[in-house]
Design a protein around this motif. Structure first.
Motif, short mmCIF file in Angstrom:
data_model
loop_
_atom_site.label_atom_id
_atom_site.label_comp_id
_atom_site.label_asym_id
_atom_site.label_seq_id
_atom_site.Cartn_x
_atom_site.Cartn_y
_atom_site.Cartn_z
N THR A 7 8.46 82.96 41.91
CA THR A 7 6.97 82.17 41.52
C THR A 7 7.09 81.11 40.12
O THR A 7 6.68 80.51 40.21
N LEU A 10 7.79 77.58 39.42
CA LEU A 10 6.13 76.69 39.56
C LEU A 10 5.57 76.42 38.51
O LEU A 10 4.63 77.77 38.36
N PRO A 11 4.58 75.70 38.77
CA PRO A 11 3.12 75.27 38.52
C PRO A 11 1.99 76.14 38.83
O PRO A 11 2.20 76.86 40.01
N ALA A 13 -0.48 76.70 40.33
CA ALA A 13 -1.72 75.92 41.52
C ALA A 13 -0.25 76.05 42.54
O ALA A 13 -0.27 76.14 43.64
N GLU A 14 0.56 75.99 42.50
CA GLU A 14 1.60 75.79 43.74
C GLU A 14 2.42 77.62 44.12
O GLU A 14 2.95 77.13 45.16
N ARG A 15 2.46 78.27 43.16
CA ARG A 15 2.93 79.56 43.61
C ARG A 15 2.85 80.23 44.55
O ARG A 15 3.42 80.90 45.79
N GLU A 17 1.44 79.21 47.57
CA GLU A 17 1.69 78.64 49.04
C GLU A 17 2.99 78.52 48.96
O GLU A 17 3.60 78.30 49.90
N PHE A 18 3.87 78.17 48.18
CA PHE A 18 5.36 78.76 47.23
C PHE A 18 5.66 79.96 48.52
O PHE A 18 6.63 80.42 49.67
N TRP A 19 4.59 81.28 47.68
CA TRP A 19 5.58 82.32 48.49
C TRP A 19 5.36 82.64 49.40
O TRP A 19 5.75 83.34 50.55
N SER A 21 5.33 80.65 52.29
CA SER A 21 7.01 79.68 52.98
C SER A 21 7.47 80.75 52.84
O SER A 21 8.15 81.18 53.87
N GLU A 38 -4.40 82.42 41.89
CA GLU A 38 -4.30 81.22 40.35
C GLU A 38 -4.12 82.70 39.45
O GLU A 38 -2.57 82.10 38.11
#
Length: 318
Positions: A7, A10-11, A13-15, A17-19, A21, A38
């Protein structure tokens, strides 16, 4: 080749959600939650060793749930073994809780709901293996889910440092030897779980299961003996041939059929192993107790739908 997921690239704010998935992509459909998205950081390295999938997972605090709805969506029928490398984990399944500290193991089943809670940063090695490969009674393994298995005694003390080294070597493992390594790890896991079942066998039914596991282990050790017979197996365990027959009949098979199936499975493993391409089919068959090459070929084709040579070409390309 291993797969790396991190993660940190990544930015913020996106970490998370990426995790969320990514854990589903790596394992089975899961629901991940955290109270501080955050501040979340996570990293996973995973690779396949034959039928065994291995992942080295590390992150900041989060909770992972496998719910009934997610099981209905996708249920591959696997066992997962968690080996705690650092930090603390609380696994809940089947009404039990396993609190893991570094070196401890636990097993859980993807076909039933479970929760993994990590209250602090952690690192865990996760092994995902098809249920059929353990060759252990499913009802017996169900009694072990979400129980702590110590990595400091018995077979666990031997397996724990081996798996720790595996986690450190995921990126540099030889692809050619990966299938054999996966098979060996599964065999060690079966031994670990069989030992655990033996230790938790106070009832007549569990004593029967423990005896059956010891008999199966004996058969595994003597598969290379072409003269191995049910009478030999019964004598080695001080039971009558009739009692031995009844043990296997309750499992829906016979002693002779089990011996044959295990020999064929070991031959199949060796035939797909790139490190054994130099060995003639007849030598592999003889190694596992098949002295009649023609009979071995007939039995193999009946079991797997192709002759030994055809199977080797199909899976190895040579």
């Amino acid at each position: 080749m291993s797969t790396l997921i991190r993660t940190a690239d990544l930015p913020v704010a996106e970490r998370f959600e990426f995790w969320r998935s990514s854990v589903t992509d790596m394992f089975v459909p899961l629901r991940a939650e955290t109270t501080r998205p955050e501040r979340f950081e996570g990293r996973m390295r995973g690779r396949e060793l034959g039928a065994l999938k291995v992942a080295d997972v590390a992150s900041t605090p989060n909770v992972v749930r496998r719910t009934g709805a997610l099981i209905a969506r996708s249920d591959p029928g696997h066992y997962k073994i968690g080996v705690q490398l650092s930090g603390y984990c609380l696994l809940t399944q089947d009404g039990r809780e396993a609190a893991l500290v570094p070196g401890d193991f636990t097993i859980y089943d993807t076909t039933r709901p479970y929760t993994l809670a990590f209250d602090d940063s952690y690192r865990q090695l996760v092994l995902m293996v098809p249920r059929r490969l353990l060759h252990l009674p499913e009802e017996a393994v169900a009694g072990l889910t979400a129980t702590r298995i110590s990595g400091r005694q018995g077979v666990g003390a031997l397996l724990s440092p081996f798996l720790l080294q595996l986690a450190e070597q995921l990126d540099v493992l030889d692809d050619q030897g990966s299938v054999r390594l996966g098979d060996n790890i599964v065999d060690l896991l079966v031994t670990l779980l069989a030992e655990r079942l033996d230790l938790t066998a106070p009832t007549p039914d569990s004593r029967r299961r423990a005896l059956l596991l010891r008999i199966r282990a004996y058969i595994e050790r003597h598969l290379d003996d072409p003269d191995l017979s049910p009478d030999d197996v019964a004598a080695a365990h001080f039971v009558s041939s009739r009692h031995l027959y009844n043990l296997f009949r309750e499992e829906g098979t016979t002693v002779s059929a089990w011996i044959k199936e295990r020999r064929l499975e070991h031959c199949r493993r060796d035939l797909r192993d790139p490190l054994q391409l130099h060995r003639p089919v007849s030598a592999i068959a003889a190694r596992w107790g098949f002295v009649d090459a023609a009979r071995f070929s007939r039995l193999f084709k009946a079991a797997y739908g192709a002759s030994p040579r055809e199977y080797r070409v199909t899976v190895t390309g040579e």
